[in-house]
Design a protein around this motif. Sequence first.
Motif, mmCIF file in Angstrom:
data_model
loop_
_atom_site.group_PDB
_atom_site.id
_atom_site.type_symbol
_atom_site.label_atom_id
_atom_site.label_comp_id
_atom_site.label_asym_id
_atom_site.label_seq_id
_atom_site.Cartn_x
_atom_site.Cartn_y
_atom_site.Cartn_z
ATOM 1 N N TYR A 1 0.465 -1.870 13.094
ATOM 2 C CA TYR A 1 -0.221 -2.206 11.648
ATOM 3 C C TYR A 1 0.812 -3.428 10.950
ATOM 4 O O TYR A 1 0.275 -4.305 10.486
ATOM 5 N N GLY A 2 2.243 -3.021 11.230
ATOM 6 C CA GLY A 2 3.135 -4.014 10.515
ATOM 7 C C GLY A 2 2.827 -5.417 11.103
ATOM 8 O O GLY A 2 2.982 -6.370 10.466
ATOM 9 N N TYR A 3 2.776 -5.227 12.497
ATOM 10 C CA TYR A 3 2.574 -6.868 13.072
ATOM 11 C C TYR A 3 1.275 -7.414 12.643
ATOM 12 O O TYR A 3 1.216 -8.613 12.312
ATOM 13 N N VAL A 4 0.283 -6.672 12.516
ATOM 14 C CA VAL A 4 -0.881 -7.421 12.192
ATOM 15 C C VAL A 4 -1.068 -7.805 10.687
ATOM 16 O O VAL A 4 -1.450 -9.001 10.605
ATOM 17 N N ARG A 5 -0.462 -7.101 9.927
ATOM 18 C CA ARG A 5 -0.316 -7.538 8.424
ATOM 19 C C ARG A 5 0.571 -8.783 8.391
ATOM 20 O O ARG A 5 0.385 -9.917 7.696
ATOM 21 N N HIS A 6 1.658 -8.899 9.199
ATOM 22 C CA HIS A 6 2.604 -9.956 9.187
ATOM 23 C C HIS A 6 1.792 -11.265 9.902
ATOM 24 O O HIS A 6 1.789 -12.445 9.229
ATOM 25 N N LYS A 7 0.919 -11.078 10.806
ATOM 26 C CA LYS A 7 0.264 -12.057 11.325
ATOM 27 C C LYS A 7 -0.720 -12.760 10.530
ATOM 28 O O LYS A 7 -0.777 -13.887 10.391
ATOM 29 N N LEU A 8 -1.619 -11.674 9.943
ATOM 30 C CA LEU A 8 -2.420 -12.531 8.877
ATOM 31 C C LEU A 8 -2.060 -13.052 7.644
ATOM 32 O O LEU A 8 -2.400 -13.983 7.139
ATOM 33 N N SER A 9 -0.662 -12.479 7.246
ATOM 34 C CA SER A 9 -0.144 -13.262 5.998
ATOM 35 C C SER A 9 0.646 -14.440 6.405
ATOM 36 O O SER A 9 0.570 -15.279 5.456
ATOM 37 N N GLN A 10 0.698 -14.835 7.859
ATOM 38 C CA GLN A 10 1.319 -16.186 8.306
ATOM 39 C C GLN A 10 0.041 -17.067 8.426
ATOM 40 O O GLN A 10 0.285 -18.221 8.846
ATOM 41 N N GLN A 11 -1.134 -16.518 8.389
ATOM 42 C CA GLN A 11 -2.229 -17.827 8.453
ATOM 43 C C GLN A 11 -2.171 -18.766 7.569
ATOM 44 O O GLN A 11 -1.861 -18.667 6.153
ATOM 45 N N PRO A 12 -2.706 -19.913 7.866
ATOM 46 C CA PRO A 12 -2.623 -21.203 6.942
ATOM 47 C C PRO A 12 -3.424 -21.220 5.775
ATOM 48 O O PRO A 12 -4.447 -20.224 5.831
ATOM 49 N N PRO A 13 -3.259 -21.804 4.779
ATOM 50 C CA PRO A 13 -3.973 -21.691 3.286
ATOM 51 C C PRO A 13 -5.357 -21.973 3.569
ATOM 52 O O PRO A 13 -5.803 -22.933 4.478
ATOM 53 N N GLY A 14 -6.220 -21.036 3.235
ATOM 54 C CA GLY A 14 -7.783 -21.441 3.100
ATOM 55 C C GLY A 14 -8.335 -20.353 4.169
ATOM 56 O O GLY A 14 -9.503 -20.340 4.493
ATOM 57 N N THR A 15 -7.499 -19.804 5.053
ATOM 58 C CA THR A 15 -7.930 -19.155 6.265
ATOM 59 C C THR A 15 -8.234 -17.535 5.537
ATOM 60 O O THR A 15 -7.372 -17.218 4.817
ATOM 61 N N PRO A 16 -9.376 -16.912 5.566
ATOM 62 C CA PRO A 16 -9.393 -15.590 5.182
ATOM 63 C C PRO A 16 -8.168 -14.601 5.472
ATOM 64 O O PRO A 16 -7.999 -14.550 6.695
ATOM 65 N N PHE A 33 18.664 -2.037 -0.721
ATOM 66 C CA PHE A 33 18.772 -3.188 -1.262
ATOM 67 C C PHE A 33 19.638 -4.345 -0.270
ATOM 68 O O PHE A 33 19.144 -5.414 -0.148
ATOM 69 N N TYR A 34 20.448 -3.576 0.535
ATOM 70 C CA TYR A 34 21.329 -4.348 1.413
ATOM 71 C C TYR A 34 20.505 -4.788 2.652
ATOM 72 O O TYR A 34 20.464 -5.884 3.089
ATOM 73 N N VAL A 35 19.534 -4.156 2.957
ATOM 74 C CA VAL A 35 18.862 -4.135 4.340
ATOM 75 C C VAL A 35 17.780 -5.260 3.854
ATOM 76 O O VAL A 35 17.285 -6.056 4.977
ATOM 77 N N ILE A 36 17.142 -5.212 2.852
ATOM 78 C CA ILE A 36 16.210 -6.048 2.368
ATOM 79 C C ILE A 36 16.620 -7.398 2.528
ATOM 80 O O ILE A 36 15.810 -8.311 2.897
ATOM 81 N N HIS A 37 17.828 -7.690 1.976
ATOM 82 C CA HIS A 37 18.109 -8.933 1.859
ATOM 83 C C HIS A 37 18.982 -9.413 3.202
ATOM 84 O O HIS A 37 19.564 -10.477 3.433
ATOM 85 N N SER A 38 18.864 -8.641 4.446
ATOM 86 C CA SER A 38 19.655 -9.004 5.551
ATOM 87 C C SER A 38 18.649 -9.054 6.633
ATOM 88 O O SER A 38 19.009 -9.454 7.873
ATOM 89 N N THR A 39 17.401 -8.693 6.585
ATOM 90 C CA THR A 39 16.422 -8.573 7.667
ATOM 91 C C THR A 39 15.179 -9.385 7.384
ATOM 92 O O THR A 39 14.689 -9.342 6.316
ATOM 93 N N ALA A 40 14.449 -9.627 8.230
ATOM 94 C CA ALA A 40 12.861 -10.284 8.056
ATOM 95 C C ALA A 40 12.180 -9.144 7.890
ATOM 96 O O ALA A 40 12.348 -7.868 8.195
ATOM 97 N N ALA A 41 10.752 -9.530 7.458
ATOM 98 C CA ALA A 41 9.701 -8.113 7.279
ATOM 99 C C ALA A 41 9.499 -7.533 8.700
ATOM 100 O O ALA A 41 9.433 -6.414 8.694
ATOM 101 N N VAL A 42 9.359 -8.499 9.700
ATOM 102 C CA VAL A 42 8.862 -7.918 11.084
ATOM 103 C C VAL A 42 10.138 -7.074 11.297
ATOM 104 O O VAL A 42 9.739 -5.690 12.068
ATOM 105 N N THR A 43 11.496 -7.411 11.218
ATOM 106 C CA THR A 43 12.324 -6.504 11.897
ATOM 107 C C THR A 43 12.462 -5.175 11.004
ATOM 108 O O THR A 43 12.644 -4.133 11.510
ATOM 109 N N PHE A 44 12.236 -5.349 9.752
ATOM 110 C CA PHE A 44 12.159 -4.063 8.769
ATOM 111 C C PHE A 44 11.186 -3.191 9.193
ATOM 112 O O PHE A 44 11.412 -1.996 9.219
ATOM 113 N N ASN A 45 10.092 -3.691 9.586
ATOM 114 C CA ASN A 45 9.068 -2.950 9.860
ATOM 115 C C ASN A 45 9.230 -2.014 11.108
ATOM 116 O O ASN A 45 9.270 -0.718 11.362
ATOM 117 N N VAL A 46 9.765 -2.838 12.193
ATOM 118 C CA VAL A 46 10.026 -2.187 13.372
ATOM 119 C C VAL A 46 11.370 -1.127 13.315
ATOM 120 O O VAL A 46 11.166 -0.066 13.861
#
Length: 340
Positions: A301-316, A249-262
């Motif tokens: 894998y975590g980097y690819v997921r994060h990159k795809l999630s950051q794509q602008p709306p309308g992008t597959p 719970f503490y680490v979730i609220h203190s780090t970003a998704a990419v940092t958490f993955n690494v």
Amino acid sequence: MEESPLCQWSMIRALLSILQWWGFNVTVIIMNKWIFQKLDFKYPLSVSCIHFICSAVGAYLVIKVLKLKPLIEVNPEDRWRRIFPMSFVFCINIVLGNVSLRYIPVSFMQTIKSFTPATTVVLQWLVWRKYFDWQIWASLVPIVGGILLTSVTELNFNIFGFCAALFGCLATSTKTILAESLLHGYKFDSINTVYYMAPFATMILAVPALLLEGSGVMDWFHTHESVGSSLVIIFSSGVLAFCLNFSIFYVIHSTAAVTFNVAGNLKVAVAIIVSWLIFHNPISALNAVGCAVTLIGCTFYGYVRHKLSQQPPGTPRAPRTPRNRMEMIPLVNEKFDDKV
């Protein structure tokens, strides 16, 4: 430009949260292995049950007594219709993890657990007909390849422990997929998750543990030389298992998704190194390469997921669901840990 004190404190807090998360996670894994190997307490169902009891008590104290976290109210009907099925799969996941620790080294078990992203993607594709970008599938190649290399070169390979760890990955993936539908509408954090699931898991596991391991535990009590100190270690592992959930719970609220993955993949590497230093299980050069390839694949894998999630709306994006199916938020390899 100099960083503000607030920014510096955020970085320090993130680092401290990661370090304490690593500490609790590695300690719980090492203690469980120590219980099975050094204390000769070869009863994974009983160990899991003790962990669930400690976690249920700890979550109650944090939410109801100390009021460190607000309780997320759940309808009584949803507790049985939604929480109970999740708790059942959750229980299977933890038990299989402890069973695998009894038969295979920590390094091998942790590497196999890294296979979870691949099993989750495959299950979502097969069961939910969810579509994934080709980059997601490509990122799974080093994970699968690393697991295969590690399995082939493992010097202490045990088929039962291997299957337990592999089915544990499937249980984790199933829990992740079920969470998307069963817990839809509830924004659970790790503490509330334990608060609701640990009592159910204890209830589910208590009878099998008593029937299958009860006589063995009684024999252990009568034959083991230092029962008192051993029980302290066993119950301490349960307390630390709950502390691990609080640290999540503490680490979730203190780090970003990419940092958490690494940090999560580095945590596996730390657990492997520490277990090797303590238990001295032999690791061949090719086995170490397989572990490294798997962890690099998980990070990619975590980097690819994060990159795809950051794509602008309308992008597959991936995963993509056909229009005639409900869109579900992917939870693969997100900020969640499976230890209780």
